[in-house]
Every structure is written in structure tokens, then in C-alpha cells.
Design a protein around this motif. Structure first.
Motif, PDB file in Angstrom:
ATOM      1  N   LEU A  55     -88.445   9.215  -8.777  1.00  0.00           N
ATOM      2  CA  LEU A  55     -88.295  10.921  -9.158  1.00  0.00           C
ATOM      3  C   LEU A  55     -87.219  11.417  -9.400  1.00  0.00           C
ATOM      4  CD1 LEU A  55     -90.672  12.148  -6.792  1.00  0.00           C
ATOM      5  CD2 LEU A  55     -90.870  12.828  -9.232  1.00  0.00           C
ATOM      6  N   ASP A  56     -86.903  11.741 -10.759  1.00  0.00           N
ATOM      7  CA  ASP A  56     -85.356  12.049 -10.766  1.00  0.00           C
ATOM      8  C   ASP A  56     -84.224  11.302 -10.688  1.00  0.00           C
ATOM      9  OD1 ASP A  56     -86.927  14.025 -12.001  1.00  0.00           O
ATOM     10  OD2 ASP A  56     -86.316  15.782 -10.760  1.00  0.00           O
ATOM     11  N   GLY A  57     -84.799   9.663 -11.019  1.00  0.00           N
ATOM     12  CA  GLY A  57     -83.729   8.883 -10.945  1.00  0.00           C
ATOM     13  C   GLY A  57     -83.364   8.697  -9.201  1.00  0.00           C
ATOM     14  N   ARG A  58     -84.207   8.827  -8.372  1.00  0.00           N
ATOM     15  CA  ARG A  58     -84.070   8.270  -6.697  1.00  0.00           C
ATOM     16  C   ARG A  58     -85.752   7.961  -6.580  1.00  0.00           C
ATOM     17  NH1 ARG A  58     -83.807  12.237  -0.914  1.00  0.00           N
ATOM     18  NH2 ARG A  58     -84.227  10.368   0.109  1.00  0.00           N
ATOM     19  N   VAL A  59     -85.304   6.985  -6.225  1.00  0.00           N
ATOM     20  CA  VAL A  59     -86.355   6.088  -5.516  1.00  0.00           C
ATOM     21  C   VAL A  59     -87.067   6.414  -4.418  1.00  0.00           C
ATOM     22  CG1 VAL A  59     -87.176   3.023  -4.334  1.00  0.00           C
ATOM     23  CG2 VAL A  59     -85.548   3.736  -6.227  1.00  0.00           C
ATOM     24  N   VAL A  60     -87.965   6.889  -4.245  1.00  0.00           N
ATOM     25  CA  VAL A  60     -88.677   7.733  -3.652  1.00  0.00           C
ATOM     26  C   VAL A  60     -90.179   6.988  -2.970  1.00  0.00           C
ATOM     27  CG1 VAL A  60     -88.288  10.148  -4.433  1.00  0.00           C
ATOM     28  CG2 VAL A  60     -90.081   8.762  -5.137  1.00  0.00           C
TER      29      VAL A  60
END
Length: 306
Positions: A55-60
């Protein structure tokens, strides 16, 4: 604008994927190293795959999926995963689950199994996506800084030894596991255990601590064991406690698990966790005697594909 991407796991995702796996679940012990390792150490034909959500470049979050091996039953797969609590309800796990189901269906899976936290939001999510709920498992936790029960005397001919003594040839340990796993509560008959799969999976798992894994030996013959994973810091996980059928009823599993906890306490570990099917009364009784207290639960869900 939020951008969601579902993609294959890369080794540099390991820390973030492990954090999502453990978030809000202190009872789960799995290192980032293990996440990276799993992708390269799966049974032939399992078609193991890990997907991550960005999400928006972050692995969540992530989901791990594969065909179930070690059984003659065909067409069964699993998909298990999690998303960081603060990033839920944004479509991340919906996307992860869809990717897992497509992958499994491409490899002949007709029924997917998934363990779901005993949480109303998680249960509702699974039901809404066509899963049917089934059996329950309970997690137990124990403070290892507190005293352990007094060890009963060892029966004649019984020794308690670390699994590291079988480092050169762990086949006798595999024999115990292959026999015991056939009687584990579950929907699938685990009747096709494979030594190479055990060797390249369970035995060399990076979280497996062979010095804390204790084997009960009867007259020189390995009969039972309590296998242990750790986080390398202070947390302990009972990966599997098993006893060969012909040696049951002698308290060997209880002795092995107690000795393993004793060694873990001496090594400085502070928290111990375990899990058992809610119908496994003998093992639940052993854990209660060892001082474990229920700290969480999860429920098995299944879904027909296609």
C-alpha cells in the motif's frame, strides 16, 4: 490516492512480512529469516508461493499458499496470511486471498483450507468470501521466568536427549513424526510422510532449535520428541510434540516437553507458546500441567474452488 499492489514475495520483504504475521499475535513465533527461507525449501509438487500486499509502496501483509503434501488426498491446498492492523479494511487481504486462490486453482486445488483468528471481524471476512467454518485450535502461553513443575522420576530405560545428537542422521526422529502425524486431529489423513520433505523442511528450518528439541529414548530407541522453534532472542514455540504409537501411555511426551522447557528457561528464553486442536484432550491436559494458559484461538475455514 491509495495504490494497492499484489505481487510475489522478494527476500527483502521478509522483515515487513514477518511483522505483519506477528502483529497483534504475540503467540506466533516466526522470524524474518524463516519467511525468506520458506520460498526455497518446499516439497516438490507443493507449488508454494508467497504474495505480498503493498500500500503506497509499503509491504503491509502477505499470504502463503501451497498444495498440502504428506497425504494421498489430492486437490487440497492452504492459504494463510495477515495484514498489519492499521492497514486493514483497504482491500489488501482481499487481493492477497484472490491471488492465492487463483494460484492454487491453476495447480489443481479444489478445496482451500485457512486458519482464521478467533476475532469477529476476521471470521466475518472469511464467511463473506465463501469459507465454511470448522474446527477450533487454542494457543497457550507461559512465562518461563516462573518455576516449572517438578520433574517426575524417569522410568527405567528412559533417557532425555537433545535432537542435535541425531544431526548426522535424523531418520529416527522422522519415524516418530511420520507415525504421530497420522493421528493429529484434522480433516485430511496425513498418510504419506516423506523423509526428504522432513529433512529439507522441518529439520533444517532456520527457527528449529535442535538443542532445545528433546527426544525421549527408551532402551536406546527414540520414542517421542518435543520439537522447538525460537526467535533467537527470548521466545519459544512448541512446533510439534509426538510419540510413536507403541510407546504411548508412558508419559514420554510430557517428560520431553518439560525437559525442553527446562532447557529453554536455562538458556534465558522468557515466553513459551504452544497450540493444540480443541479436541486434543491429552495434549491440552499436559500443557495445563506445564503451566500454559490459553491466550488466543483460531478457527479452520474451508472453501471449495471452482
Amino acid at each position: 490516492m491509495t495504490t494497492l499492489i499484489i505481487r510475489d514475495f522478494r527476500p527483502d520483504d521478509a522483515e515487513a512480512a514477518a511483522a505483519a504475521h506477528r502483529a497483534g499475535r504475540d503467540h506466533l513465533v516466526m522470524t524474518a529469516e524463516a519467511f525468506a527461507w520458506h520460498a526455497a525449501h518446499q516439497a516438490e509438487g507443493a507449488h508454494f508461493r508467497t504474495f505480498v500486499a503493498e500500500l503506497d509502496g509499503r509491504v503491509v501483509g502477505s499470504v502463503r499458499c501451497a498444495l498440502v503434501t504428506g497425504t494421498t488426498t489430492k486437490g487440497i491446498g492452504y492459504a494463510n496470511g495477515s495484514v498489519l492492523p492499521e492497514y486493514r479494511r483497504r482491500g489488501a487481504f482481499t487481493g492477497l486471498l484472490a491471488a492465492a486462490e487463483r494460484h492454487l486453482a491453476e495447480h489443481g486445488v479444489v478445496e482451500v483450507h485457512s486458519w482464521v483468528d478467533e476475532d469477529e471481524d476476521a471470521l466475518a471476512f472469511a464467511r463473506a468470501r465463501g469459507f465454511t467454518e470448522g474446527r477450533v485450535a487454542h494457543f497457550g502461553g507461559r512465562d518461563l521466568t516462573l518455576p516449572l513443575p517438578e520433574a517426575p522420576p524417569l522410568p527405567a530405560g528412559v533417557e532425555l536427549r537433545p535432537a542435535s545428537e541425531w544431526a548426522a542422521d535424523p531418520y529416527p526422529i522422522f519415524v516418530i513424526e511420520a507415525d504421530a502425524i497420522r493421528d493429529e486431529p484434522g480433516e485430511i489423513e496425513m498418510d504419506a510422510a516423506d523423509f526428504e520433505e522432513f529433512l529439507n523442511g522441518d529439520w533444517i528450518h532456520p527457527d528449529h532449535d535442535r538443542d532445545l528439541t528433546v527426544v525421549a529414548v527408551v532402551d536406546g530407541e527414540p520414542a517421542a520428541f518435543s520439537a522447538v522453534h525460537t526467535d533467537g532472542v527470548d521466545r519459544y514455540w512448541s512446533a510439534f510434540t509426538a510419540c510413536r504409537r507403541e510407546y504411548r501411555g508412558r508419559g514420554l511426551s510430557k517428560l520431553a516437553k518439560l525437559e525442553s522447557l527446562r532447557r529453554a528457561r536455562e538458556a534465558g528464553l522468557r515466553r513459551a507458546y504452544t497450540s493444540n486442536d480443541a479436541t486434543n484432550a491429552p495434549m491440552l491436559a499436559i500443557n495445563a500441567w506445564l503451566g500454559y494458559e490459553q491466550c488466543a484461538s483460531e478457527r479452520k475455514f474451508t472453501k471449495k474452488l471452482g
